[in-house]
Write a protein that holds these residues in place. Sequence first.
Motif, PDB file in Angstrom:
ATOM      1  N   LEU A   3       0.836  -1.209   0.000  1.00 27.62           N
ATOM      2  CA  LEU A   3       0.000   0.000   0.000  1.00 27.62           C
ATOM      3  C   LEU A   3       0.867   1.253   0.000  1.00 27.62           C
ATOM      4  O   LEU A   3       0.525   2.250  -0.649  1.00 27.62           O
ATOM      5  N   TRP A   4       1.948   1.220   0.712  1.00 27.75           N
ATOM      6  CA  TRP A   4       2.828   2.386   0.754  1.00 27.75           C
ATOM      7  C   TRP A   4       3.442   2.649  -0.609  1.00 27.75           C
ATOM      8  O   TRP A   4       3.531   3.788  -1.055  1.00 27.75           O
TER       9      TRP A   4
ATOM     10  N   ALA B 163     -13.588  10.469   0.822  1.00 22.45           N
ATOM     11  CA  ALA B 163     -12.150  10.220   0.936  1.00 22.45           C
ATOM     12  C   ALA B 163     -11.886   8.816   1.455  1.00 22.45           C
ATOM     13  O   ALA B 163     -10.993   8.106   0.952  1.00 22.45           O
ATOM     14  N   LEU B 164     -12.658   8.371   2.450  1.00 24.26           N
ATOM     15  CA  LEU B 164     -12.471   7.019   2.980  1.00 24.26           C
ATOM     16  C   LEU B 164     -12.798   5.963   1.929  1.00 24.26           C
ATOM     17  O   LEU B 164     -12.075   4.967   1.768  1.00 24.26           O
TER      18      LEU B 164
ATOM     19  N   LYS C  57       0.986   4.332  -2.871  1.00 22.00           N
ATOM     20  CA  LYS C  57       0.311   5.473  -2.236  1.00 22.00           C
ATOM     21  C   LYS C  57      -0.152   6.511  -3.238  1.00 22.00           C
ATOM     22  O   LYS C  57      -1.190   7.160  -3.041  1.00 22.00           O
TER      23      LYS C  57
ATOM     24  N   ILE D 115      -3.377   5.307  -4.699  1.00 22.18           N
ATOM     25  CA  ILE D 115      -4.443   5.493  -3.693  1.00 22.18           C
ATOM     26  C   ILE D 115      -4.817   6.963  -3.590  1.00 22.18           C
ATOM     27  O   ILE D 115      -5.998   7.316  -3.509  1.00 22.18           O
ATOM     28  N   ALA D 116      -3.833   7.841  -3.613  1.00 22.47           N
ATOM     29  CA  ALA D 116      -4.100   9.273  -3.546  1.00 22.47           C
ATOM     30  C   ALA D 116      -4.935   9.741  -4.724  1.00 22.47           C
ATOM     31  O   ALA D 116      -5.815  10.605  -4.583  1.00 22.47           O
TER      32      ALA D 116
ATOM     33  N   ALA E 106     -10.029   5.912  -0.552  1.00 22.17           N
ATOM     34  CA  ALA E 106      -8.862   5.200  -0.024  1.00 22.17           C
ATOM     35  C   ALA E 106      -9.065   3.693  -0.060  1.00 22.17           C
ATOM     36  O   ALA E 106      -8.139   2.929  -0.412  1.00 22.17           O
TER      37      ALA E 106
ATOM     38  N   ILE F 228      -8.429   8.791  -4.053  1.00 21.06           N
ATOM     39  CA  ILE F 228      -9.000   9.690  -3.040  1.00 21.06           C
ATOM     40  C   ILE F 228      -9.365  11.023  -3.666  1.00 21.06           C
ATOM     41  O   ILE F 228     -10.447  11.579  -3.411  1.00 21.06           O
TER      42      ILE F 228
ATOM     43  N   GLY G 112      -8.871   2.605  -3.684  1.00 21.76           N
ATOM     44  CA  GLY G 112      -7.482   2.694  -4.125  1.00 21.76           C
ATOM     45  C   GLY G 112      -6.639   1.570  -3.556  1.00 21.76           C
ATOM     46  O   GLY G 112      -5.808   0.964  -4.261  1.00 21.76           O
ATOM     47  N   ALA G 113      -6.815   1.277  -2.246  1.00 25.54           N
ATOM     48  CA  ALA G 113      -6.069   0.182  -1.627  1.00 25.54           C
ATOM     49  C   ALA G 113      -6.417  -1.144  -2.280  1.00 25.54           C
ATOM     50  O   ALA G 113      -5.532  -1.983  -2.551  1.00 25.54           O
TER      51      ALA G 113
END
Length: 326
Positions: free
Chosen positions: A27-28, A302-303, A31, A34-35, A306, A38, A309-310
């Motif tokens: 996930l990192w 946003a949640l 990111k 994912i951004a 996320a 979001i 995206g994850a």
Amino acid sequence: MTHNDNNFVRSNNNSEQIDLIDIFMQLWRGKWLIAIFIMIAVVVAGIYVSLVKEKWTSTAVITMPDAGQIAGYTNAMALIYGDGKVDNPDIQQRVITRFSGAFSALAETLKNQSAPEALTIDSAVKGQPLPLKVTYQGDSAKHAQQQLAKYIQQVDEQIADELDQDLAINIKSRLTELQDSLATQEKVAQEQKNLRIKQITQALTFAKDAGVNQPQVQQTQDVTQDTLFLLGSDALESMIKNEASRPLVFSGDYYRTRQNLLDIQRIKPDPANMHAYRYVMKPTEPLFRDSPKRSLTVLIAALLGAMVGAGAVLARNAIRNYQPKY
């Protein structure tokens, strides 16, 4: 045996820990993807909250009218039927009940029209009929407040007109009743007068037949119907002329009825001075909208972004690392 089991458990725990760290690292590394999700979700939420129709709710609290607000109605009813038959608290209760029914009917009408409007009325305190809480939901704070005040006034004017019509019906009915009573009393008085003249005329006939021209009694209060002829023909002829020209004699009830009739004929109620409610709290200008909740909507978006995206990052990595088994 026990030693082996413990090693197995530790092995599984290490495996799970490594898996969680691996997922976090995936996930990192993803990111930025994912951004992007979001940002897309937040932009969509922003467009939604800017386009969706706002909803604001104005609230007012009302109760039964004061005695002075329906004084014209109660005073008129007291003139029509008498003070003892008019109960002010009962009239106040019936007026606010009529207002509540009319307001509920209006709310149902607005709800079922092509462009529905949210107007409600309910008890302000649970388990108690009064006071009443009325609300209106509009597309702006000022609009909600103005529309609620407008609908309250509209129903108030409707009830005032109904009370005026009710008075007109009661006045007409009572006037007819009083006029019939006067006509009956006048008829009875006329019949009594005719009967009196007829009795004196008959006594005059007896006096002439008996040759009695002058009074034969000293005290007239001792004269009865049978001895009326003893007054003499001259006196009886004068009595007939006097009775014929004398106005009708009425009892005190006749003049009280006549006064009541004149009082009722002067009643001119003004619907503009009649009110079916009293404000406990005037329509408010709401400070916060019911919807959309912009901050909450953006946060939820946003949640969700996320989470999507994850999921996309993990699915992409899973596809890349997939090795078919042969």
